[in-house]
Scaffold this motif. Structure first.
Motif, PDB file in Angstrom:
ATOM      1  N   SER A  61     -17.191 -17.623   3.702  1.00 42.24           N
ATOM      2  CA  SER A  61     -17.433 -17.580   5.148  1.00 42.24           C
ATOM      3  C   SER A  61     -17.743 -16.167   5.628  1.00 42.24           C
ATOM      4  O   SER A  61     -18.276 -15.994   6.723  1.00 42.24           O
ATOM      5  N   PHE A  62     -17.391 -15.148   4.818  1.00 43.23           N
ATOM      6  CA  PHE A  62     -17.557 -13.763   5.231  1.00 43.23           C
ATOM      7  C   PHE A  62     -18.472 -12.994   4.283  1.00 43.23           C
ATOM      8  O   PHE A  62     -18.316 -11.790   4.110  1.00 43.23           O
ATOM      9  N   TYR A  63     -19.414 -13.686   3.664  1.00 43.63           N
ATOM     10  CA  TYR A  63     -20.257 -13.001   2.677  1.00 43.63           C
ATOM     11  C   TYR A  63     -21.073 -11.875   3.293  1.00 43.63           C
ATOM     12  O   TYR A  63     -21.486 -10.939   2.602  1.00 43.63           O
ATOM     13  N   SER A  64     -21.290 -11.927   4.595  1.00 42.68           N
ATOM     14  CA  SER A  64     -22.114 -10.899   5.251  1.00 42.68           C
ATOM     15  C   SER A  64     -21.367  -9.590   5.455  1.00 42.68           C
ATOM     16  O   SER A  64     -21.997  -8.539   5.624  1.00 42.68           O
ATOM     17  N   CYS A  65     -20.046  -9.625   5.472  1.00 39.93           N
ATOM     18  CA  CYS A  65     -19.294  -8.391   5.751  1.00 39.93           C
ATOM     19  C   CYS A  65     -18.264  -8.073   4.677  1.00 39.93           C
ATOM     20  O   CYS A  65     -17.474  -7.148   4.831  1.00 39.93           O
ATOM     21  N   LEU A  66     -18.234  -8.841   3.586  1.00 41.20           N
ATOM     22  CA  LEU A  66     -17.333  -8.554   2.479  1.00 41.20           C
ATOM     23  C   LEU A  66     -18.134  -8.229   1.233  1.00 41.20           C
ATOM     24  O   LEU A  66     -19.273  -8.655   1.075  1.00 41.20           O
ATOM     25  N   SER A  67     -17.508  -7.496   0.347  1.00 39.98           N
ATOM     26  CA  SER A  67     -18.150  -7.188  -0.926  1.00 39.98           C
ATOM     27  C   SER A  67     -18.309  -8.458  -1.752  1.00 39.98           C
ATOM     28  O   SER A  67     -17.452  -9.360  -1.708  1.00 39.98           O
ATOM     29  N   ALA A  68     -19.396  -8.524  -2.542  1.00 43.68           N
ATOM     30  CA  ALA A  68     -19.654  -9.711  -3.363  1.00 43.68           C
ATOM     31  C   ALA A  68     -18.563  -9.935  -4.394  1.00 43.68           C
ATOM     32  O   ALA A  68     -18.341 -11.062  -4.840  1.00 43.68           O
ATOM     33  N   ILE A  69     -17.874  -8.855  -4.764  1.00 42.04           N
ATOM     34  CA  ILE A  69     -16.815  -8.977  -5.773  1.00 42.04           C
ATOM     35  C   ILE A  69     -15.687  -9.870  -5.281  1.00 42.04           C
ATOM     36  O   ILE A  69     -14.983 -10.493  -6.079  1.00 42.04           O
ATOM     37  N   LYS A  70     -15.505  -9.955  -3.960  1.00 41.39           N
ATOM     38  CA  LYS A  70     -14.463 -10.815  -3.395  1.00 41.39           C
ATOM     39  C   LYS A  70     -14.726 -12.281  -3.718  1.00 41.39           C
ATOM     40  O   LYS A  70     -13.789 -13.063  -3.921  1.00 41.39           O
ATOM     41  N   ILE A  71     -16.003 -12.681  -3.749  1.00 35.19           N
ATOM     42  CA  ILE A  71     -16.359 -14.068  -4.057  1.00 35.19           C
ATOM     43  C   ILE A  71     -16.409 -14.282  -5.568  1.00 35.19           C
ATOM     44  O   ILE A  71     -16.022 -15.343  -6.068  1.00 35.19           O
ATOM     45  N   ILE A  72     -16.871 -13.260  -6.304  1.00 32.42           N
ATOM     46  CA  ILE A  72     -16.987 -13.398  -7.760  1.00 32.42           C
ATOM     47  C   ILE A  72     -15.617 -13.461  -8.417  1.00 32.42           C
ATOM     48  O   ILE A  72     -15.417 -14.206  -9.393  1.00 32.42           O
ATOM     49  N   TYR A  73     -14.641 -12.716  -7.887  1.00 32.78           N
ATOM     50  CA  TYR A  73     -13.324 -12.634  -8.523  1.00 32.78           C
ATOM     51  C   TYR A  73     -12.643 -14.001  -8.691  1.00 32.78           C
ATOM     52  O   TYR A  73     -12.189 -14.340  -9.784  1.00 32.78           O
ATOM     53  N   PRO A  74     -12.522 -14.821  -7.636  1.00 25.76           N
ATOM     54  CA  PRO A  74     -11.876 -16.130  -7.842  1.00 25.76           C
ATOM     55  C   PRO A  74     -12.646 -17.046  -8.796  1.00 25.76           C
ATOM     56  O   PRO A  74     -12.039 -17.877  -9.481  1.00 25.76           O
ATOM     57  N   ILE A  75     -13.978 -16.898  -8.860  1.00 23.16           N
ATOM     58  CA  ILE A  75     -14.756 -17.706  -9.811  1.00 23.16           C
ATOM     59  C   ILE A  75     -14.404 -17.320 -11.241  1.00 23.16           C
ATOM     60  O   ILE A  75     -14.134 -18.186 -12.095  1.00 23.16           O
ATOM     61  N   VAL A  76     -14.373 -16.007 -11.511  1.00 20.28           N
ATOM     62  CA  VAL A  76     -14.014 -15.533 -12.855  1.00 20.28           C
ATOM     63  C   VAL A  76     -12.570 -15.900 -13.182  1.00 20.28           C
ATOM     64  O   VAL A  76     -12.257 -16.287 -14.310  1.00 20.28           O
ATOM     65  N   GLN A  77     -11.685 -15.803 -12.193  1.00 15.23           N
ATOM     66  CA  GLN A  77     -10.286 -16.146 -12.431  1.00 15.23           C
ATOM     67  C   GLN A  77     -10.131 -17.622 -12.769  1.00 15.23           C
ATOM     68  O   GLN A  77      -9.325 -17.989 -13.638  1.00 15.23           O
ATOM     69  N   ALA A  78     -10.889 -18.493 -12.111  1.00 15.81           N
ATOM     70  CA  ALA A  78     -10.823 -19.926 -12.406  1.00 15.81           C
ATOM     71  C   ALA A  78     -11.287 -20.205 -13.839  1.00 15.81           C
ATOM     72  O   ALA A  78     -10.671 -21.008 -14.555  1.00 15.81           O
ATOM     73  N   ILE A  79     -12.350 -19.528 -14.269  1.00 17.09           N
ATOM     74  CA  ILE A  79     -12.826 -19.691 -15.657  1.00 17.09           C
ATOM     75  C   ILE A  79     -11.755 -19.219 -16.633  1.00 17.09           C
ATOM     76  O   ILE A  79     -11.482 -19.867 -17.654  1.00 17.09           O
ATOM     77  N   PHE A  80     -11.131 -18.083 -16.327  1.00 18.51           N
ATOM     78  CA  PHE A  80     -10.075 -17.543 -17.181  1.00 18.51           C
ATOM     79  C   PHE A  80      -8.898 -18.516 -17.292  1.00 18.51           C
ATOM     80  O   PHE A  80      -8.349 -18.727 -18.379  1.00 18.51           O
ATOM     81  N   VAL A  81      -8.511 -19.124 -16.179  1.00 20.42           N
ATOM     82  CA  VAL A  81      -7.390 -20.077 -16.179  1.00 20.42           C
ATOM     83  C   VAL A  81      -7.711 -21.281 -17.062  1.00 20.42           C
ATOM     84  O   VAL A  81      -6.886 -21.725 -17.873  1.00 20.42           O
TER      85      VAL A  81
END
Length: 326
Positions: free
Chosen positions: A23-43
C-alpha cells in the motif's frame, strides 16, 4: 508438528506484511516489500529441510555441513532479532501516538521514508488496517518459529559426525490413551485452566483499557492477581508432588551424552532467568514503593510464587529428562 504450526502462522504474517507494505510502495523502500517475500521462501525451504532431515546423523562433508547449519542458525537468530525489534518499535509508536500530538508523531515518522510528505504513507483504507493489525498480532508466532528452528538446527549441528551407542539407549514407544483415568483428568483440568485464563485475560484487558474509573481498574487487577496466584500455587504443589513421586519410583539415571537433552536444559534455565529477573525487579519496586495497598501485596505474592513455581518446575522437568524408561 510445532514447527509446522509456527511456520504456517509465519507465512500468514508474511502475506499480511506484503499486503501492508504494498500500500506504501510509493514512499517506502522496495526492500520493505522484498524482505517478507524472501522470508516466506526461507520459512518454506527450512521447514521442509527440517521435516526431512532433522533425524539425520551426517558423516560425510562434516565441515561443509557444520558451516551450513551454523549459517542457518545465525540466520534464524537474525530474523528473531528483527522481529523483536519491529514489535518493540511498533509498541513504542503506539505509546507515542497516545501521549503526543498528531503533528509531532507525523514528524517522528518521517525517519526512513523517501517522501517528504508523511500523509502519503498513512494507512486509511479498511483493508490496510486489517493487514497492519494482523501482522503485528502474528509477530509472536514468527518469533517462536525462529527460536524453534534455531533449537532444531543446533541439535542437528551437534549430531554431525556423532556415533550413538545403541546399547545404552532403550527404545520406548509411548502409548497414549486419551480416556485412561490419569490422562483424561489431567487434560480436562488443563483445558479448564486454559479457558479460565483466557477469560480472565480478556476481562482484564477490557476493564483496564475501556474504563477510566480507578475502582474498576483496581477490581480487574485484583481478579488478575488472585487467579494467577491460585494457578501458580497449584502448579508448585503439582511439581513438588511429581518430584516426591520420583523418589519412590526407583529408576536409573541416564548420564550419557545427549545433545537434545542438553539443549532442553539450557533453554529451560535460560528462559527461566528472564522470569526470575522480572520477578526480582518487581519485588524491589514493590518494597521500595509507597503506599503499600492490597494490589501491592498481591503483586508481591505473585512475584514470589513465580520464582518458586519456576524453580520447582525446572527441578521436576530436568530430573525427568535424566530418568531411564521403565
Amino acid at each position: 508438528g510445532g514447527l509446522i504450526l509456527f511456520a504456517i502462522f509465519s507465512l500468514v504474517m508474511d502475506v499480511f506484511k506484503i499486503g501492508y507494505y504494498s500500500s506504501f510502495y510509493s514512499c517506502l523502500s522496495a526492500i520493505k516489500i522484498i524482505y517478507p517475500i524472501v522470508q516466506a521462501i526461507f520459512v518454506v525451504v527450512q521447514t521442509y529441510f527440517l521435516w526431512v532431515s532433522a533425524k539425520d546423523c551426517i558423516h560425510v562433508h562434516l565441515n561443509v555441513t557444520r558451516c551450513g547449519l551454523m549459517l542457518t542458525l545465525t540466520t534464524n537468530l537474525a530474523v528473531w532479532m528483527s522481529a523483536v525489534t519491529d514489535e518493540s518499535v511498533h509498541k513504542a509508536h503506539s505509546k507515542l501516538k497516545k501521549n503526543m500530538t498528531e503533528e509531532i508523531f507525523r514528524w517522528l515518522l518521517k525517519v526512513g521514508m523517501r517522501s517528504s510528505s508523511v500523509q502519503e504513507c498513512n494507512c486509511h483504507s479498511q483493508i490496510c488496517q486489517i493487514f497492519k493489525n494482523g501482522y503485528f498480532w502474528l509477530y509472536p508466532f514468527n518469533i517462536e518459529y525462529s527460536l524453534f528452528a534455531s533449537a532444531m538446527v543446533y541439535v542437528m549441528w551437534k549430531n554431525v559426525g556423532r556415533f550413538i551407542d545403541h546399547h545404552s539407549h532403550h527404545v520406548q514407544r509411548l502409548k497414549f490413551r486419551l480416556f485412561r483415568r490419569t490422562f483424561f483428568v489431567g487434560i480436562m483440568l488443563g483445558l479448564i485452566i486454559l479457558v479460565s485464563g483466557l477469560g480472565v485475560l480478556i476481562l482484564y484487558e477490557v476493564q483496564v483499557n475501556s474504563s477510566n474509573e480507578s475502582s474498576k481498574k483496581s477490581q480487574a487487577l485484583t481478579m488478575y492477581y488472585i487467579f494467577n496466584i491460585v494457578c501458580l500455587s497449584l502448579m508448585s504443589l503439582v511439581c513438588i508432588g511429581g518430584s516426591v513421586i520420583y523418589r519412590f519410583d526407583k529408576r536409573d539415571m541416564d548420564r550419557h551424552k545427549n545433545p537434545t537433552r542438553t539443549l532442553d536444559v539450557a533453554l529451560l534455565m535460560g528462559a527461566a532467568l528472564g522470569q526470575y529477573a522480572i520477578s526480582y525487579y518487581s519485588i524491589v519496586a514493590i518494597v521500595a514503593s509507597t503506599p503499600r495497598d492490597t494490589i501491592s501485596a498481591l503483586n508481591l505474592t505473585y512475584a514470589l510464587l513465580m520464582i518458586a513455581q519456576h524453580t520447582f518446575q525446572n527441578i521436576f522437568i530436568i530430573e525427568g529428562l535424566h530418568r531411564q524408561p521403565p
